[in-house]
Design a protein around this motif. Structure first.
Motif, PDB file in Angstrom:
ATOM      1  N   TRP A  33       0.845  -1.206   0.000  1.00 25.48           N
ATOM      2  CA  TRP A  33       0.000   0.000   0.000  1.00 25.48           C
ATOM      3  C   TRP A  33       0.878   1.253   0.000  1.00 25.48           C
ATOM      4  CZ3 TRP A  33      -0.754   4.221   3.174  1.00 25.48           C
ATOM      5  CH2 TRP A  33      -1.960   4.934   3.016  1.00 25.48           C
ATOM      6  N   ALA A  34       1.935   1.238   0.830  1.00 23.16           N
ATOM      7  CA  ALA A  34       2.818   2.400   0.914  1.00 23.16           C
ATOM      8  C   ALA A  34       3.695   2.503  -0.341  1.00 23.16           C
ATOM      9  CB  ALA A  34       3.686   2.295   2.161  1.00 23.16           C
ATOM     10  N   THR A  35       4.255   1.368  -0.767  1.00 21.80           N
ATOM     11  CA  THR A  35       5.167   1.378  -1.917  1.00 21.80           C
ATOM     12  C   THR A  35       4.461   1.882  -3.179  1.00 21.80           C
ATOM     13  OG1 THR A  35       6.380  -0.430  -0.915  1.00 21.80           O
ATOM     14  CG2 THR A  35       6.765  -0.068  -3.249  1.00 21.80           C
ATOM     15  N   GLY A  44       2.622   2.690   5.656  1.00 21.52           N
ATOM     16  CA  GLY A  44       1.558   1.689   5.500  1.00 21.52           C
ATOM     17  C   GLY A  44       1.224   1.020   6.819  1.00 21.52           C
ATOM     18  N   HIS A  45       2.241   0.743   7.621  1.00 17.27           N
ATOM     19  CA  HIS A  45       1.984   0.110   8.919  1.00 17.27           C
ATOM     20  C   HIS A  45       1.214   1.065   9.839  1.00 17.27           C
ATOM     21  CE1 HIS A  45       4.264  -3.320   7.778  1.00 17.27           C
ATOM     22  NE2 HIS A  45       5.444  -2.722   7.810  1.00 17.27           N
ATOM     23  N   ARG A  46       1.552   2.366   9.740  1.00 18.36           N
ATOM     24  CA  ARG A  46       0.828   3.327  10.602  1.00 18.36           C
ATOM     25  C   ARG A  46      -0.634   3.424  10.175  1.00 18.36           C
ATOM     26  NH1 ARG A  46       5.929   6.063  11.329  1.00 18.36           N
ATOM     27  NH2 ARG A  46       5.759   7.231   9.412  1.00 18.36           N
ATOM     28  N   ARG A  47      -0.881   3.452   8.877  1.00 16.54           N
ATOM     29  CA  ARG A  47      -2.268   3.484   8.410  1.00 16.54           C
ATOM     30  C   ARG A  47      -2.977   2.186   8.799  1.00 16.54           C
ATOM     31  NH1 ARG A  47      -6.229   5.345   4.565  1.00 16.54           N
ATOM     32  NH2 ARG A  47      -5.093   7.313   4.477  1.00 16.54           N
ATOM     33  N   LEU A 220      -6.000  -4.309   0.272  1.00 17.03           N
ATOM     34  CA  LEU A 220      -4.811  -4.201   1.111  1.00 17.03           C
ATOM     35  C   LEU A 220      -5.248  -3.734   2.506  1.00 17.03           C
ATOM     36  CD1 LEU A 220      -2.450  -2.389  -1.459  1.00 17.03           C
ATOM     37  CD2 LEU A 220      -2.591  -4.853  -0.970  1.00 17.03           C
ATOM     38  N   TRP A 221      -4.570  -4.210   3.553  1.00 16.76           N
ATOM     39  CA  TRP A 221      -5.050  -3.922   4.915  1.00 16.76           C
ATOM     40  C   TRP A 221      -5.289  -2.417   5.179  1.00 16.76           C
ATOM     41  CZ3 TRP A 221      -7.949  -5.715   8.450  1.00 16.76           C
ATOM     42  CH2 TRP A 221      -8.000  -5.058   9.693  1.00 16.76           C
ATOM     43  N   PRO A 222      -4.418  -1.506   4.725  1.00 22.20           N
ATOM     44  CA  PRO A 222      -4.679  -0.089   5.019  1.00 22.20           C
ATOM     45  C   PRO A 222      -5.954   0.440   4.355  1.00 22.20           C
ATOM     46  CG  PRO A 222      -2.379  -0.416   4.486  1.00 22.20           C
ATOM     47  CD  PRO A 222      -3.090  -1.690   4.118  1.00 22.20           C
ATOM     48  N   ASP A 223      -6.516  -0.310   3.433  1.00 23.11           N
ATOM     49  CA  ASP A 223      -7.784   0.097   2.795  1.00 23.11           C
ATOM     50  C   ASP A 223      -8.974  -0.657   3.371  1.00 23.11           C
ATOM     51  OD1 ASP A 223      -6.676   1.926   0.995  1.00 23.11           O
ATOM     52  OD2 ASP A 223      -6.205   0.350  -0.464  1.00 23.11           O
ATOM     53  N   PHE A 224      -8.735  -1.577   4.285  1.00 21.06           N
ATOM     54  CA  PHE A 224      -9.806  -2.455   4.784  1.00 21.06           C
ATOM     55  C   PHE A 224     -10.618  -1.717   5.848  1.00 21.06           C
ATOM     56  CE2 PHE A 224     -11.676  -5.917   7.244  1.00 21.06           C
ATOM     57  CZ  PHE A 224     -12.018  -6.850   6.272  1.00 21.06           C
TER      58      PHE A 224
END
Ligand code: IPE
Ligand code: IPE
Ligand code: MG
Length: 246
Positions: A33-35, A44-47, A220-224
């Motif tokens: 997600w971040a890349t 991405g981990h923070r989101r 992707l998890w940050p969009d879930f």
């Protein structure tokens, strides 16, 4: 977990119309997600941690009483020091910042996975929040940190060997083994969700999820969001689970 903990009852949630009381999530895809956006993986981990907060809050109204989330695997130590330390910092901040809200909202927070490899300060925070929320019953939130199913089984086997050597049991039953796992006292997951489009379990709850339903989503998890969870729960609740019966 103590070797003499109560044996685990398997959840029923059988037949159509059941509800997934216990949902387990492999939160994957933060790095991609971040890349994709040209950002460092830690963004991405923070989101992803923000998404955890939202999903945790949504669980009770969605009928989920147990939520088990995979935050860091025994294999994730292979990542760069920067990423590993960044993730550990995110876990510590999450516990500190969410302690008040979890207490007020009836969330019982627990951890599974080996703790001795974690920073002592993080271990203290983990033990503190477990004690502080031990009386809560609205949602059982279990976070897997330095968790690997094979590692958990090896540690459980050592405990069982001790029980057999002491003559407490002659041979281990499935319930004896379950009671020696980090998840002793947890029901088995009804549903395991993995985000990010990968179709594998990556060492997550291999014993406990032997009869779980599985759902793989490309999100992707940050969009879930809680809406994705609600959609999956609605769609999967009618699945017939037979547990080997005709
Ligand atoms: C999941 O996202 C979080 C952890 C494993 C800690 P990833 O970091 O694995 O993200 P991808 O799979 O590389 O996109
Ligand atoms: C599984 O994701 C672990 C967590 C979500 C914490 P990984 O990204 O580490 O798994 P693989 O390497 O794709 O199997
Ligand atoms: Mg991944």
């Amino acid at each position: 977990m103590p070797a003499d903990a109560a044996p685990v009852q398997a959840t029923s949630f059988s037949g159509g119309g059941g509800r997934a009381r216990h949902v387990a999530i492999i939160m994957d895809g933060n790095g991609r997600w971040a890349t994709e956006r040209g950002w460092p993986r830690l963004v991405g981990h923070r989101r992803g941690a923000e998404r955890v907060k939202q999903v945790v809050r949504a669980c009770p109204e969605l009928g989920v009483d147990w939520l088990t989330i995979y935050a860091f695997s025994t294999e994730n130590w292979k990542r760069s020091t920067e990423e590993v330390l960044g993730l550990m910092g995110i876990f510590a901040r999450y516990i500190r910042r969410e302690a008040e809200a979890m207490s007020a909202e009836g969330v019982r927070m627990r951890f599974i996975g080996g703790r001795e490899r974690l920073d002592p300060k993080l271990q203290t925070l983990m033990a503190g929040i477990e004690a502080r929320t031990a009386g809560n019953t609205r949602l059982n939130l279990t976070v897997a940190i330095n968790y690997g199913g094979r590692d958990e089984l090896a540690r459980a086997a050592t405990r069982l060997a001790g029980r057999i050597a002491r003559g407490e049991i002659a041979a281990a039953s499935e319930a004896d083994l379950a009671a020696c796992l980090d998840t002793a006292g947890h029901p088995d997951p009804d549903l395991v969700i993995r985000t990010s489009g990968e179709h594998r379990i990556s060492n997550f709850l291999p014993f406990q999820a032997a009869y779980s339903e599985y759902e793989f989503t490309p999100v992707l998890w940050p969009d879930f969001t809680p809406a994705h969870l609600a959609e999956i729960l609605g769609r999967t609740s009618q699945r017939q689970r037979r547990f080997g019966a005709a």
